[in-house]
Design a protein around this motif. Structure first.
Motif, short mmCIF file in Angstrom:
data_model
loop_
_atom_site.label_atom_id
_atom_site.label_comp_id
_atom_site.label_asym_id
_atom_site.label_seq_id
_atom_site.Cartn_x
_atom_site.Cartn_y
_atom_site.Cartn_z
N THR A 270 0.84 -1.20 0.00
CA THR A 270 0.00 0.00 0.00
C THR A 270 0.88 1.26 0.00
O THR A 270 1.76 1.39 0.86
N PRO A 271 0.68 2.16 -0.93
CA PRO A 271 1.51 3.39 -0.93
C PRO A 271 1.22 4.26 0.27
O PRO A 271 0.14 4.21 0.87
N LEU A 272 2.21 5.08 0.63
CA LEU A 272 2.05 6.00 1.76
C LEU A 272 1.23 7.21 1.31
O LEU A 272 1.32 7.64 0.17
N PRO A 273 0.46 7.81 2.23
CA PRO A 273 0.15 7.34 3.58
C PRO A 273 -0.88 6.21 3.55
O PRO A 273 -1.69 6.14 2.63
N PHE A 274 -0.83 5.35 4.57
CA PHE A 274 -1.80 4.27 4.66
C PHE A 274 -3.20 4.83 4.93
O PHE A 274 -3.34 5.85 5.63
N PRO A 275 -4.26 4.17 4.42
CA PRO A 275 -5.63 4.65 4.67
C PRO A 275 -5.95 4.65 6.16
O PRO A 275 -5.48 3.80 6.92
N ARG A 276 -6.77 5.64 6.58
CA ARG A 276 -7.26 5.72 7.96
C ARG A 276 -8.75 5.40 7.95
O ARG A 276 -9.52 6.05 7.23
N ILE A 277 -9.17 4.44 8.75
CA ILE A 277 -10.57 4.04 8.78
C ILE A 277 -11.09 4.18 10.22
O ILE A 277 -10.57 3.51 11.12
N PRO A 278 -12.06 5.06 10.46
CA PRO A 278 -12.61 5.16 11.82
C PRO A 278 -13.20 3.83 12.28
O PRO A 278 -13.77 3.08 11.48
#
Length: 605
Positions: A270-278
């Motif tokens: 996964t390329p940076l930045p990694f996804p943020r999931i609430p």
């Protein structure tokens, strides 16, 4: 010439032809071709073929030697004939003519073979782990582990972190798992504990003014084994930083993990930045706080669709009236599957404790079919299609349960469908962060408020949130990093304020005196000036397990315990002498059932 070797068994090439060499290693294989005897000699670096002719001085000794005996061979390097070249070996163009042959150590009959692909039971492998570790796959895994740790160290130091060591003997503290206790000889009746993690120490390092700490830390927890968790002990990349926000922690650890996974794998990362999931979004869409993003399926809430006018599916409508919700799990392309496919899923759901698994399939014209379709009119089916994104040729499966049950079970269905339909993305490491965990939750049995994840996390909004918000609405600066559905680590921005900590624990039912008693060392330190700080601790064993493509964590640990937390090689845990017990001022009191078993064994003897 050196007593044991001038070269390793992986070093000789055509450039060495005509050279007198000496190599040492284990007898990997023997092949008797009548007048010629071939020995594949193995060490940590590779395999070299050695050959001796019938009638030569050492033919008899070579013929008698058992596999896995350790020998030293001296002789000339010769080129193999064209038809006998082995291109799969770095040394496959040469062989060593045995001129001298010394046995360093004879092997007895083997309980398991090193050469070949034969599988052996876990008990045999762990009892004879020193032999198991000689096998090519295990050598590769353990060497990979060492290289990964070395790479992590370099990357952390390059980012300005310094490695410090924290104590192994410490005090017992309630951190979620059982402690391993160590009795004190000098202080009768008192015990040390092995650290479940260096959590409190690394926070104290920040209070002491050291800015960026890391450690490849051993951790000890008395908990049950799983495929991705070894009982007893494990290692983690423990890190902590001062004067940082949550994003600063992410920005520090993401390049380390991304770099290591790119360095040691050919898979896409996964390329940076990694996804943020609430957290709440993760539980709704994926049914878990550690989603496997290789699976394209996203769960949807379709409770309202089943309450539309005309819906006659009473099983769901009645359950919704009692507080249940309906989760829809798409099955891409599943409409063409035979009826047996759906029946098997239904049987599986019942085995998992669910009443079943309702479903609707959509034919090539988009018309709903299946056992419950006739009870769900077109307006409701349209709402379901819109919520889930399904179309002609797809199916939708339904879970109707109370919210705290529906999410994890829908997640299990999602995982099952991803495997059954073979739709997981191949050749990738999919990373994501799960963020915004709730600080509190309700205990299912008592209905009381308790901490949901990590009690030492800073609440979002600080003291104001604790004083003005419904506790169940308060989020924390807590985060998990996940790769392909495997949780690598939890982390948090820490609660460094004594007043906020006492208030937060008070909401969860801990009076100030209890907090002072259990966490007095931390509170005392915070009262003398503590910087805002946070960190994380990705699991080394799980990182290596993923990069080695091994399904079980024991395949990447040198000397693991078995499922019952036993070290079959060293015989641990074991009994100790009465003298040792007296020195420690303790007496062993066995459970009644175990006492009876010992008495029975004694009578049998």
């Amino acid at each position: 010439m050196h007593a044991y070797r001038t070269h390793t068994c992986g070093a000789l090439t055509l450039d060495d032809v005509g050279t007198e060499v000496r190599i040492s290693g284990w007898v990997h294989r023997k092949r008797d071709h009548g007048q010629l005897l071939f020995i594949d000699l193995r060490d940590h670096y590779g395999i070299t073929q050695c050959v001796v002719e019938e009638g030569e001085a050492h033919f008899g000794a070579a013929e008698d030697i058992r596999p896995e005996s350790v020998i030293t061979v001296t002789g000339k390097v010769v080129a193999r004939s064209e038809e006998t070249v082995n291109p799969r070996l770095p040394t496959g163009h040469i062989e060593v003519r045995i001129g001298d042959f010394d046995v360093q150590s004879n092997a007895e009959m083997l309980p398991m073979q090193v050469a070949g692909e034969q599988e052996f039971g876990e008990e045999t492998r762990l009892r004879y782990r020193f032999i198991d570790l000689r096998r090519e796959q295990m050598q590769r895994n353990i060497k990979l582990r060492g290289n990964i740790i070395a790479s992590i160290r370099r990357r952390m130091i390059d980012q300005g972190f310094t490695e410090y060591q924290t104590p192994i003997l410490t005090s017992s503290s309630p951190e979620g798992a059982r402690d391993f206790l160590v009795p004190s000889r000098m202080h009768p009746g008192k015990f040390y504990a092995l650290p479940q993690a260096p959590q409190q120490f690394k926070q104290l390092i920040m209070v002491a003014g050291f800015d960026r700490y890391f450690q490849i830390a051993p951790c000890f927890r008395d908990e049950d084994a799983r495929a991705d968790r070894s009982p007893g002990e494990f290692y983690q990349l423990d890190m902590e930083m001062s004067f940082v926000t949550q994003e600063d922690v992410f920005n520090a650890i993401e390049p380390v993990l991304h770099g290591v996974f790119e360095e040691f794998s050919d898979l896409k990362v996964t390329p940076l930045p990694f996804p943020r999931i609430p957290y709440r979004e993760a539980m709704l869409k994926y049914g878990t706080d550690k989603p496997d993003l290789r699976n394209p399926i996203e769960i949807a809430d379709v409770t309202d669709a089943f309450m539309l006018d005309g819906v006659e599916f009473k099983a769901f409508r009645n359950a919704i009236g009692d507080g249940a919700v309906v989760r829809a799990i798409p099955g891409p392309g599943a409409a063409s599957r035979p009826r047996s496919f759906f029946d098997k899923l239904n049987d599986w759901a019942r085995e998992e404790g669910a009443p079943g698994l309702g479903y609707i399939t959509f034919d090539d014209e988009g018309v709903g079919k299946g056992p419950i379709a006739k009870f769900v009119p077109e307006n409701a089916q349209a709402a379901i299609r819109e919520a889930t994104g399904v179309g002609p040729g797809d199916a939708v499966f339904f879970v109707c349960m109370k919210p705290n049950q529906a999410a994890p079970f829908a997640g299990n269905v999602r995982t099952r469908l991803g495997d059954e339909l073979d739709i997981l993305e191949k050749g990738v490491f999919k990373f994501c962060w799960t963020v915004d965990f709730p600080l509190y939750e309700l205990d299912d049995k008592t209905g009381e408020i308790e901490f949901s994840h990590n009690p030492f996390s800073m609440p979002q909004g600080g003291m104001e949130a604790l004083e003005t918000k419904d506790p169940l609405d308060i989020l924390a600066y807590q985060y998990d990093i996940v790769c392909n559905g495997v949780e690598l680590s939890s982390g948090a921005i820490r609660n460094h304020r004594p007043d906020i900590m006492i208030k937060a624990f008070g909401i969860a039912g801990y009076p100030p005196e209890v907090v002072e008693e259990q966490f007095g060392g931390m509170l005392r330190a915070f009262r003398f000036g503590a910087p805002p700080h946070g960190g994380i601790a990705p699991g080394i064993d799980r990182i290596v397990m993923l990069l080695a493509h091994e399904p079980n964590i024991r395949e990447v640990i040198l000397f693991p315990m078995n499922q019952q937390a036993e070290d079959l090689l060293m015989g641990a845990p074991g009994e100790v002498t009465e003298r040792q017990l007296k020195e420690l001022h303790i007496r062993v009191q066995l459970p009644p059932k175990l006492k009876e078993a010992e008495k029975s064994d004694a009578k049998t003897e």
